[in-house]
Write a protein that holds these residues in place. Structure first.
Motif, mmCIF file in Angstrom:
data_model
loop_
_atom_site.group_PDB
_atom_site.id
_atom_site.type_symbol
_atom_site.label_atom_id
_atom_site.label_comp_id
_atom_site.label_asym_id
_atom_site.label_seq_id
_atom_site.Cartn_x
_atom_site.Cartn_y
_atom_site.Cartn_z
ATOM 1 N N ILE B 45 -20.098 -13.051 -19.066
ATOM 2 C CA ILE B 45 -19.405 -11.847 -19.550
ATOM 3 C C ILE B 45 -18.672 -11.164 -18.404
ATOM 4 C CG2 ILE B 45 -21.081 -11.407 -21.398
ATOM 5 C CD1 ILE B 45 -22.205 -9.125 -19.644
ATOM 6 N N VAL B 46 -17.739 -10.296 -18.774
ATOM 7 C CA VAL B 46 -17.129 -9.405 -17.788
ATOM 8 C C VAL B 46 -18.122 -8.270 -17.564
ATOM 9 C CG1 VAL B 46 -15.229 -7.816 -17.362
ATOM 10 C CG2 VAL B 46 -14.790 -9.974 -18.523
ATOM 11 N N ARG B 47 -18.494 -8.004 -16.323
ATOM 12 C CA ARG B 47 -19.501 -6.966 -16.052
ATOM 13 C C ARG B 47 -18.875 -5.614 -15.750
ATOM 14 N NH1 ARG B 47 -24.587 -8.230 -14.928
ATOM 15 N NH2 ARG B 47 -24.831 -6.106 -15.678
ATOM 16 N N ARG B 48 -17.702 -5.643 -15.140
ATOM 17 C CA ARG B 48 -17.150 -4.375 -14.699
ATOM 18 C C ARG B 48 -15.630 -4.374 -14.802
ATOM 19 N NH1 ARG B 48 -19.188 -0.053 -12.483
ATOM 20 N NH2 ARG B 48 -17.887 1.271 -11.161
ATOM 21 N N PHE B 49 -15.103 -3.261 -15.263
ATOM 22 C CA PHE B 49 -13.660 -3.069 -15.330
ATOM 23 C C PHE B 49 -13.314 -1.804 -14.562
ATOM 24 C CE2 PHE B 49 -10.221 -0.637 -17.341
ATOM 25 C CZ PHE B 49 -9.176 -1.517 -17.166
ATOM 26 N N SER B 50 -12.246 -1.844 -13.803
ATOM 27 C CA SER B 50 -11.805 -0.604 -13.168
ATOM 28 C C SER B 50 -10.285 -0.573 -13.101
ATOM 29 C CB SER B 50 -12.408 -0.454 -11.764
ATOM 30 O OG SER B 50 -11.904 -1.463 -10.932
ATOM 31 N N CYS B 51 -9.766 0.643 -13.060
ATOM 32 C CA CYS B 51 -8.326 0.854 -12.957
ATOM 33 C C CYS B 51 -8.089 1.901 -11.877
ATOM 34 C CB CYS B 51 -7.759 1.311 -14.302
ATOM 35 S SG CYS B 51 -6.019 1.754 -14.204
ATOM 36 N N ARG B 52 -7.256 1.565 -10.929
ATOM 37 C CA ARG B 52 -6.934 2.500 -9.842
ATOM 38 C C ARG B 52 -5.443 2.802 -9.886
ATOM 39 N NH1 ARG B 52 -11.269 2.985 -6.445
ATOM 40 N NH2 ARG B 52 -10.051 4.236 -4.996
ATOM 41 N N PHE B 53 -5.098 4.030 -9.497
ATOM 42 C CA PHE B 53 -3.691 4.441 -9.455
ATOM 43 C C PHE B 53 -3.321 4.744 -8.009
ATOM 44 C CE2 PHE B 53 -0.451 7.886 -9.718
ATOM 45 C CZ PHE B 53 0.566 7.108 -10.230
ATOM 46 N N ASN B 54 -2.252 4.114 -7.551
ATOM 47 C CA ASN B 54 -1.800 4.322 -6.183
ATOM 48 C C ASN B 54 -0.379 4.855 -6.221
ATOM 49 O OD1 ASN B 54 -1.010 4.157 -3.500
ATOM 50 N ND2 ASN B 54 -2.165 2.264 -3.138
ATOM 51 N N ASP B 55 -0.187 6.108 -5.777
ATOM 52 C CA ASP B 55 1.158 6.698 -5.818
ATOM 53 C C ASP B 55 1.882 6.537 -4.485
ATOM 54 O OD1 ASP B 55 -0.170 8.451 -4.247
ATOM 55 O OD2 ASP B 55 0.118 10.216 -5.511
ATOM 56 N N GLY B 56 1.366 5.647 -3.636
ATOM 57 C CA GLY B 56 2.006 5.424 -2.343
ATOM 58 C C GLY B 56 1.292 6.144 -1.222
ATOM 59 N N ALA B 57 0.686 7.281 -1.529
ATOM 60 C CA ALA B 57 -0.012 8.062 -0.502
ATOM 61 C C ALA B 57 -1.511 7.773 -0.542
ATOM 62 C CB ALA B 57 0.241 9.548 -0.715
ATOM 63 N N ALA B 58 -2.074 7.781 -1.737
ATOM 64 C CA ALA B 58 -3.522 7.594 -1.843
ATOM 65 C C ALA B 58 -3.840 6.785 -3.086
ATOM 66 C CB ALA B 58 -4.222 8.953 -1.910
ATOM 67 N N SER B 59 -4.964 6.070 -3.049
ATOM 68 C CA SER B 59 -5.412 5.302 -4.193
ATOM 69 C C SER B 59 -6.546 6.060 -4.874
ATOM 70 C CB SER B 59 -5.878 3.926 -3.722
ATOM 71 O OG SER B 59 -6.453 3.240 -4.797
ATOM 72 N N GLU B 60 -6.406 6.260 -6.168
ATOM 73 C CA GLU B 60 -7.380 7.067 -6.892
ATOM 74 C C GLU B 60 -7.927 6.262 -8.071
ATOM 75 O OE1 GLU B 60 -7.545 11.417 -9.127
ATOM 76 O OE2 GLU B 60 -5.631 10.611 -8.469
ATOM 77 N N LEU B 61 -9.241 6.421 -8.297
ATOM 78 C CA LEU B 61 -9.867 5.722 -9.424
ATOM 79 C C LEU B 61 -9.516 6.451 -10.717
ATOM 80 C CD1 LEU B 61 -11.878 3.408 -10.192
ATOM 81 C CD2 LEU B 61 -13.661 5.146 -10.137
ATOM 82 N N VAL B 62 -8.944 5.711 -11.686
ATOM 83 C CA VAL B 62 -8.626 6.316 -12.988
ATOM 84 C C VAL B 62 -9.838 6.197 -13.900
ATOM 85 C CG1 VAL B 62 -7.115 6.222 -14.999
ATOM 86 C CG2 VAL B 62 -6.196 5.717 -12.732
ATOM 87 N N ILE B 63 -10.380 4.988 -13.978
ATOM 88 C CA ILE B 63 -11.540 4.755 -14.840
ATOM 89 C C ILE B 63 -12.275 3.526 -14.322
ATOM 90 C CG2 ILE B 63 -10.272 3.304 -16.495
ATOM 91 C CD1 ILE B 63 -12.004 4.427 -18.715
ATOM 92 N N SER B 64 -13.591 3.530 -14.497
ATOM 93 C CA SER B 64 -14.334 2.292 -14.316
ATOM 94 C C SER B 64 -15.359 2.223 -15.429
ATOM 95 C CB SER B 64 -14.995 2.223 -12.938
ATOM 96 O OG SER B 64 -16.079 3.106 -12.887
ATOM 97 N N ALA B 65 -15.668 1.011 -15.848
ATOM 98 C CA ALA B 65 -16.577 0.848 -16.977
ATOM 99 C C ALA B 65 -17.473 -0.357 -16.753
ATOM 100 C CB ALA B 65 -15.769 0.659 -18.268
ATOM 101 N N ASP B 66 -18.728 -0.236 -17.147
ATOM 102 C CA ASP B 66 -19.637 -1.379 -17.141
ATOM 103 C C ASP B 66 -19.620 -1.993 -18.529
ATOM 104 O OD1 ASP B 66 -20.439 -1.092 -14.528
ATOM 105 O OD2 ASP B 66 -22.011 0.344 -15.031
ATOM 106 N N LEU B 67 -19.554 -3.326 -18.585
ATOM 107 C CA LEU B 67 -19.549 -4.014 -19.877
ATOM 108 C C LEU B 67 -20.856 -4.774 -20.050
ATOM 109 C CD1 LEU B 67 -16.407 -3.683 -19.009
ATOM 110 C CD2 LEU B 67 -16.017 -5.263 -20.872
#
Lengths: 224, 110
Positions: B45-67
């Motif tokens: 199975i897929v155990r973990r999903f995450s989405c990060r947003f990088n606007d060029g200056a900093a990388s920020e976590l949008v969401i992470s989920a355990d499956l």
């Protein structure tokens, strides 16, 4: 079909069957076999070349002297023109190409092929549809004509219109062809099922498509 | 490489709440089902999903989920974020048997 299943089908970004359509697009353009030809090598771009094809299948193949459905045609093309091994029934590759080809006919009405060679075969399909079979002694028509819309257990009995194949079926957690669905039903009435590609199944497909004439192709469909 | 379907709105306004949809091809085998030979199929199975947003200056976590094993094949996740500016969205799926996949999609605000 429940509103949530319909929503899943209508939205291409939610419809998991679109993954197979993507696979099919890649396979359409990949050269295979001794001829080193891709599907696109002969047919060109699928959106133009394959538009409307799925709406008029199954067709009669004069050389093989038998009716062929879309999957059968893809495999005939592979052996005759690409000089490649035919793809196994229900393999992910075959379902991918079939979904991609049928996807090009989405929104077009099903038309009945006028080939005179098909008429007696379609008639055999109709007879089979109305023939009681299996330990439960049920004909297709008894559920899908006489009792369509009512419930079998928890599920609504559909009218058996093959408008969306190959389908992504939630119960299967994957893609499957019309023949897989037909074999499911045959097992359901405790009848001995035909192997994939059997002429009896193609004849039944012929009748089902004629019965659904005028309905719009909705491949790739999602079903519960 | 598994296939993915990622959908985000084209040219949202700055500050708009947007919906992001991500679907990945994966069998999500639970580890409880017997196969055709009667033996239990190992979990995949897929155990973990995450989405990060990088606007060029900093990388920020949008969401992470355990499956978990009860999640259907080809998992589909939809979530919302505020489109603070243009940048890159990085989607990562990690799972059993060393499964890992990363997709990057550009977000452009109008």
């Amino acid at each position: 079909m429940s509103p949530s299943t319909q929503a899943m089908q209508k939205d291409d970004s939610q419809n998991p069957a679109m993954l197979w359509v993507q696979d099919g697009e890649a396979l359409w353009n990949r050269a295979v076999g001794k001829s080193e030809k891709s599907c696109a090598g002969c047919h060109g771009a699928a959106p133009a070349a394959m538009r409307g094809v799925a709406a008029r299948y199954p067709a009669y193949d004069a050389a093989a002297q038998r009716p062929v459905n879309l999957a059968g045609r893809i495999n005939l093309c592979r052996t005759r023109h690409q000089q490649a091994e035919p793809l196994a029934a229900e393999s992910q590759e075959l379902l991918g190409i079939e979904a991609y080809v049928a996807f090009q006919s989405r929104g077009l009405p099903i038309v009945v092929a006028t080939d005179p060679a098909l008429a007696p075969l379609r008639e055999r399909g109709r007879k089979f549809y109305q023939q009681r079979i299996g330990q439960l002694d049920l004909a297709c028509a008894q559920c899908h004509d006489d009792n369509a819309g009512k419930r079998l257990g928890g599920s609504v009995i559909p009218q058996a219109h093959p408008t969306g194949y190959p389908i992504y079926r939630l119960e299967w957690q994957g893609m499957g062809s019309l023949q897989r669905r037909l074999r499911n039903c045959l097992t359901g009435v405790r009848a001995e099922s035909f192997p994939f590609g059997a002429q009896e199944l193609v004849e039944l497909e012929l009748y089902l498509f004629a019965r659904a004439a005028g309905m719009l192709i909705e491949t790739p469909a999602v079903r519960p | 490489m598994a296939r993915t379907l990622i959908n985000l709105p084209q040219a949202p306004r700055r500050g708009e709440l947007i919906e992001i949809r991500a679907l990945i091809q994966h069998p999500m085998e639970t580890g409880y089902r017997p196969g055709a030979d009667g033996k239990v199929l190992p979990r995949d199975i897929v155990r973990r999903f995450s989405c990060r947003f990088n606007d060029g200056a900093a990388s920020e976590l949008v969401i992470s989920a355990d499956l978990f094993p009860a999640i259907a094949a080809n998992p589909y996740l939809a979530f919302h974020m505020v489109a603070t500016g243009s940048g890159m969205l990085t989607f990562t799926w990690e799972g059993d048997n060393g499964f890992t996949q990363t997709e990057t999609v550009a977000l452009k605000v109008a």
